[in-house]
Design an enzyme around this catalytic site. Structure first.
Site, PDB file in Angstrom:
ATOM      1  N   TYR A   1      42.223  25.953  37.362  1.00 46.96           N
ATOM      2  CA  TYR A   1      42.555  25.849  38.884  1.00 46.96           C
ATOM      3  C   TYR A   1      41.691  24.667  39.476  1.00 46.96           C
ATOM      4  O   TYR A   1      40.647  24.801  39.292  1.00 46.96           O
ATOM      5  CB  TYR A   1      42.317  27.050  39.535  1.00 46.96           C
ATOM      6  CG  TYR A   1      42.598  27.070  41.002  1.00 46.96           C
ATOM      7  CD1 TYR A   1      43.748  27.091  41.339  1.00 46.96           C
ATOM      8  CD2 TYR A   1      41.305  27.235  41.834  1.00 46.96           C
ATOM      9  CE1 TYR A   1      44.088  26.946  42.739  1.00 46.96           C
ATOM     10  CE2 TYR A   1      41.826  27.320  43.052  1.00 46.96           C
ATOM     11  CZ  TYR A   1      42.923  27.106  43.686  1.00 46.96           C
ATOM     12  OH  TYR A   1      43.083  27.186  44.879  1.00 46.96           O
TER      13      TYR A   1
ATOM     14  N   ASP B   1      39.135  33.783  34.432  1.00 46.76           N
ATOM     15  CA  ASP B   1      39.971  34.208  35.536  1.00 46.76           C
ATOM     16  C   ASP B   1      41.335  34.543  35.280  1.00 46.76           C
ATOM     17  O   ASP B   1      42.262  33.864  34.627  1.00 46.76           O
ATOM     18  CB  ASP B   1      40.326  32.705  36.339  1.00 46.76           C
ATOM     19  CG  ASP B   1      40.935  32.403  37.518  1.00 46.76           C
ATOM     20  OD1 ASP B   1      41.898  33.338  37.748  1.00 46.76           O
ATOM     21  OD2 ASP B   1      40.889  31.587  38.362  1.00 46.76           O
TER      22      ASP B   1
ATOM     23  N   LYS C   1      46.944  36.411  45.121  1.00 46.44           N
ATOM     24  CA  LYS C   1      48.109  36.060  44.497  1.00 46.44           C
ATOM     25  C   LYS C   1      48.614  37.371  44.085  1.00 46.44           C
ATOM     26  O   LYS C   1      49.054  38.194  45.034  1.00 46.44           O
ATOM     27  CB  LYS C   1      47.812  35.120  43.337  1.00 46.44           C
ATOM     28  CG  LYS C   1      46.731  34.169  43.571  1.00 46.44           C
ATOM     29  CD  LYS C   1      47.526  33.113  44.550  1.00 46.44           C
ATOM     30  CE  LYS C   1      46.431  31.951  45.100  1.00 46.44           C
ATOM     31  NZ  LYS C   1      45.671  31.289  44.167  1.00 46.44           N
TER      32      LYS C   1
ATOM     33  N   ARG D   1      28.155  44.052  56.011  1.00 48.29           N
ATOM     34  CA  ARG D   1      28.217  42.903  54.982  1.00 48.29           C
ATOM     35  C   ARG D   1      27.617  43.694  53.709  1.00 48.29           C
ATOM     36  O   ARG D   1      28.233  43.289  52.763  1.00 48.29           O
ATOM     37  CB  ARG D   1      27.202  41.961  55.627  1.00 48.29           C
ATOM     38  CG  ARG D   1      26.909  40.720  54.483  1.00 48.29           C
ATOM     39  CD  ARG D   1      26.300  39.512  55.007  1.00 48.29           C
ATOM     40  NE  ARG D   1      25.405  39.618  56.185  1.00 48.29           N
ATOM     41  CZ  ARG D   1      24.135  40.143  56.087  1.00 48.29           C
ATOM     42  NH1 ARG D   1      23.756  40.599  55.049  1.00 48.29           N
ATOM     43  NH2 ARG D   1      23.457  40.212  57.221  1.00 48.29           N
TER      44      ARG D   1
END
Ligand code: PLP
Length: 381
Positions: free
Chosen positions: A102, A175, A200, A49
């Site tokens: 978004y 973004d 994406k 982690r």
């Protein structure tokens, strides 16, 4: 000497394996790391982690491509956004964001962080006076920018917005999912943090969900890294590796996405049945000049408003064959979507609602003749 973008996309963080000579660094599919005596870490790795070499290789690569000091890789774009917001916001703080961000970003800020008394104002980022007054609200900590925006491909002036945000001491977040660093590098305009859904264009093959933050500043990076470690939304070694694999071809993919999208936009503009084509590569797009100045290409996303209203838009979206009907974008395969009921369903009834006659195309890298023929046959239906 720093290498060019395409060279860095292939080589940064990708040194061959010194023990075997394997040209591709292995996927470190491991949860923990053996210690040479208590605290004797090899290469700083302790528990997955906190860090994993495959994740490091992706983070090193992303930092180089965006021109940042460091990057963090997350399980999704929204996990990256959430970690950033938690690193910088406290109850009572205020976020200014574009009125066409978004939908998931708006939902996260409005509903999840809103429940912790974070306030937000959505504003037209093209209207700098409106941005200035939204930023003047007491407690403004973050200006959140998305350009090109989704799905209407509005272009916002990065340099001007950075100046307005910094004037009130706000953190400026961009973004950069739609452009990818191959076409636009917001940190070079003074932004503080770049956010990605690596799902994406960066991943590029529709086979992985991921997100990233890239930082201009080491202090903020450290705060976000603490959230990543303490809250745990890390990317898996396999997902990090797939994303690295995708990024190697990012530069050539973006060229082809762009040229295919330009051809489709030009073929659709002015056609009967079509009210508007939203693509920044078209000379009469309101953001054309700005996009030409701050991007090195116009990208692979475009939207179309149909004059036959919702019924025509739905029929079009269900009539293409090469363009497959699906959420998401940025993969090598072309996709078509109906934002008002798909990607933007979560913002229906709000100021962010998308008109119901709009369809969105994520133009892939197939043969342009096949894509043009597909759009033609769907139009005649
Ligand atoms: C998809 C997307 C996100 C969210 O990313 P996930 O990987 O789906 O969590 C954020 N911003 C933009 C512009 C996106 O397209």
């Amino acid at each position: 000497m720093t290498h060019g973008f395409a060279t860095r996309a292939i080589h940064v963080g990708q040194e061959f394996d010194p023990t075997t000579g394997a040209i591709i660094p292995p996927i470190y599919q491991t949860s923990t790391f053996v210690q040479d005596g208590i605290g004797g870490l090899r290469g700083g790795y302790e528990y997955g982690r906190g860090g994993n070499p495959t994740r490091t290789s992706l983070e090193t690569l992303l930092a180089s491509l965006e021109g940042g000091v460091s990057a963090l890789s997350f399980a999704s774009g929204l996990a990256a956004e959430d970690a950033l917001l938690r690193a910088v916001l406290r109850p009572g703080d205020h976020v200014v964001l574009g009125n066409d961000v978004y939908g998931g970003t708006h939902r996260l800020i409005n509903r999840i962080h809103g429940a912790w008394e974070v306030r937000n104002t959505t504003v037209d980022l093209a209207d700098l006076d409106a941005v200035r007054s939204a930023l003047a609200v007491d407690g403004t900590r973050v200006l959140w920018i998305e350009t090109p925006s989704n799905p209407l491909m509005k272009i916002s002036d990065l340099a001007a917005l950075v100046e307005l945000g910094h004037a009130v001491g706000a953190l400026v977040v961009v973004d950069n999912t739609f452009a990818s660093p191959a076409l636009q590098q917001p940190l070079s305009f003074g932004a503080d943090v770049v956010v990605h859904s690596t799902t994406k264009y960066l991943g590029g093959h529709s086979d992985v969900i991921g997100g990233a933050l890239v930082f201009a500043d080491a202090e903020l990076a450290e705060k976000a890294q603490f959230i990543q470690f303490a809250a745990g939304a890390v990317s898996s070694p396999m997902d990090a590796w797939l994303t690295v694999r995708g990024i190697k071809t990012l530069a050539v993919r973006m060229q082809r996405h762009t040229s295919n999208a330009q051809a489709i936009a030009e073929a659709l503009v002015g056609r009967p049945g079509i009210d508007a084509v939203y693509y920044p590569g078209l000379p009469d797009h309101p953001g054309h000049a700005l996009a030409a100045a701050q991007m090195s290409g116009f990208g692979g996303m475009l939207s179309v408003a149909l004059s036959g209203g919702a019924a025509a838009a739905r029929r079009f979206a269900e009539s293409t064959e090469v363009f497959q009907l699906a959420e998401s974008l940025g993969g090598v395969e072309s996709l078509i979507g109906y934002p008002s009921e798909m990607t933007h369903a979560s913002v229906r009834g709000t100021e962010l609602e998308v008109p119901d006659n709009v369809i969105r195309l994520s133009v892939g890298i197939e043969d342009v003749a096949d894509l043009l023929a597909d759009v033609e046959q769907a139009l005649t239906r």
